[in-house]
Design a protein around this motif. Structure first.
Motif, PDB file in Angstrom:
ATOM      1  N   TRP A   1     -15.544  41.368  21.132  1.00 40.62           N
ATOM      2  CA  TRP A   1     -15.402  40.883  22.511  1.00 40.62           C
ATOM      3  C   TRP A   1     -14.018  40.280  22.717  1.00 40.62           C
ATOM      4  O   TRP A   1     -13.443  39.664  21.814  1.00 40.62           O
TER       5      TRP A   1
ATOM      6  N   TYR B   1     -26.674  29.598  30.053  1.00 42.26           N
ATOM      7  CA  TYR B   1     -25.309  29.078  29.954  1.00 42.26           C
ATOM      8  C   TYR B   1     -24.986  28.144  31.109  1.00 42.26           C
ATOM      9  O   TYR B   1     -24.324  27.114  30.926  1.00 42.26           O
TER      10      TYR B   1
ATOM     11  N   THR C   1     -24.956  35.642  29.150  1.00 35.43           N
ATOM     12  CA  THR C   1     -24.254  35.016  28.040  1.00 35.43           C
ATOM     13  C   THR C   1     -24.965  33.753  27.552  1.00 35.43           C
ATOM     14  O   THR C   1     -25.670  33.088  28.311  1.00 35.43           O
TER      15      THR C   1
ATOM     16  N   ASN D   1     -20.527  32.341  26.255  1.00 34.53           N
ATOM     17  CA  ASN D   1     -19.381  32.819  27.039  1.00 34.53           C
ATOM     18  C   ASN D   1     -18.201  33.245  26.165  1.00 34.53           C
ATOM     19  O   ASN D   1     -17.054  33.180  26.596  1.00 34.53           O
TER      20      ASN D   1
ATOM     21  N   ASP E   1     -24.180  37.252  23.737  1.00 33.44           N
ATOM     22  CA  ASP E   1     -25.045  37.475  24.896  1.00 33.44           C
ATOM     23  C   ASP E   1     -26.507  37.477  24.467  1.00 33.44           C
ATOM     24  O   ASP E   1     -26.848  37.919  23.371  1.00 33.44           O
TER      25      ASP E   1
END
Length: 251
Positions: free
Chosen positions: A86, A105, A175, A178, A182
Motif C-alpha cells: 500500500w 476508523y 480501513t 488508514n 483494511d
C-alpha cells in the motif's frame, strides 16, 4: 351512577407521560463531545472489560500510523502482504479522497460529534464525513446476512450499569488504521461508553474482531470532553485536496 362516576374518574385522571431518558436510571450522554488529545486518564476497570489478549491501537486523534506500523495488532500473512504494497497516493486520488471510512476508523478521528438520546434510540451524529449512526435500544436482534452493509453498520445497544454497550455488525469493508490495513465485511465491533464522575468527559473502549485480517482482536481507548452550546459543522469534503497533495509531492 357508579359506572358514570368511574368513567369520569378515568377521564379526569392525570396522563402518565413517557419518562425521558435522562430521568431513567441511566446516564444522559446527550450533547456535544470534542476529542481529547495527549495523555488522558484511563479507568483501569473499563480497560479490564476488554477481552484478554487484545492488541491496543494507539492512533487516536491526529496521530496516524506510518506504513508498516499497526500497534499491537497481529496481521494475517495475506493482510500484511497487502499492507506492505500500500502507498498513501493509492487513496489520494480525485475518486477516492472523499470516500468516507467506516466507523471502525472514524470513531477515533480528530473531529467532534453529538449525541441525541431517548429510551429506545440513541443517535450519534459525527462531523467527520457528515455521518449519522443509529443505536437501537429496544431489544431487537441484529439482522440476517442479507441485510445491506454500510460504513456505519447496524448497531444495537444496552445498559450495563452506568455504561452504554454498543454492538455493531454489517460494517462495509474499509480501513482499520488508514495505512493499508483494511477490514472485511465480517468485522464485529463492540464499544463501551462511560461518563466521568463530573459528567465532563465521555470515555470509551472499542473492541473489534476480523479473523480474515488480524490474528488477535484489536482495541482502542478514546476520550472526549463536553462542550456546551456547540454543534457539529458540515464536513463538505473537497476532492481537489488530492490535486494539492500531488502538487506537494505527496507530503
Amino acid at each position: 351512577m357508579r359506572r358514570i362516576a368511574m368513567v369520569l374518574a378515568l377521564a379526569l385522571a392525570p396522563v402518565q407521560l413517557a419518562t425521558p431518558a435522562a430521568a431513567q436510571d441511566h446516564p444522559d450522554f446527550s450533547g456535544f463531545w470534542a476529542p481529547e488529545f495527549g495523555e488522558v486518564e484511563r479507568p483501569q476497570d473499563l480497560l479490564d472489560k476488554l477481552p484478554a489478549g487484545v492488541g491496543m491501537v494507539e492512533d487516536t486523534g491526529v496521530l496516524e500510523f506510518p506504513r508498516g506500523e499497526f500497534g499491537e495488532l497481529v496481521l494475517t500473512p495475506e493482510a500484511l502482504a497487502y499492507a506492505e504494497n500500500w502507498r498513501p497516493e493509492n487513496d489520494m486520488t480525485l475518486d477516492r479522497v472523499c470516500l468516507a471510512p467506516s466507523i471502525v476508523y472514524a470513531i477515533q478521528g480528530p473531529f467532534p460529534w453529538e449525541v441525541f438520546q431517548t429510551n429506545e434510540l440513541i443517535v450519534f451524529k459525527y462531523e467527520y464525513f457528515d455521518q449519522t449512526r443509529l443505536i437501537f435500544m429496544d431489544g431487537r436482534d441484529h439482522p440476517g446476512d442479507d441485510f445491506p452493509h454500510s460504513k456505519m453498520g447496524f448497531s444495537t445497544g444496552y445498559w450495563d450499569g452506568d455504561e452504554l454497550v454498543v454492538d455493531t455488525t454489517h460494517i462495509a469493508a474499509s480501513t482499520i488504521t488508514n495505512n493499508g490495513l483494511d477490514h472485511t465485511d465480517d468485522i464485529h465491533m463492540i464499544e463501551r461508553y462511560r461518563l466521568s464522575d463530573d459528567g465532563k468527559r465521555l470515555m470509551a473502549t472499542q473492541w473489534f474482531s476480523d479473523p480474515a485480517v488480524i490474528e488477535n482482536d484489536g482495541a482502542r481507548f478514546i476520550s472526549w470532553a463536553a462542550r456546551e452550546g456547540e454543534h457539529v459543522y458540515p464536513y463538505e469534503c473537497d476532492p481537489t485536496f488530492a490535486l494539492e497533495y500531488a502538487a506537494r509531492g505527496g507530503d
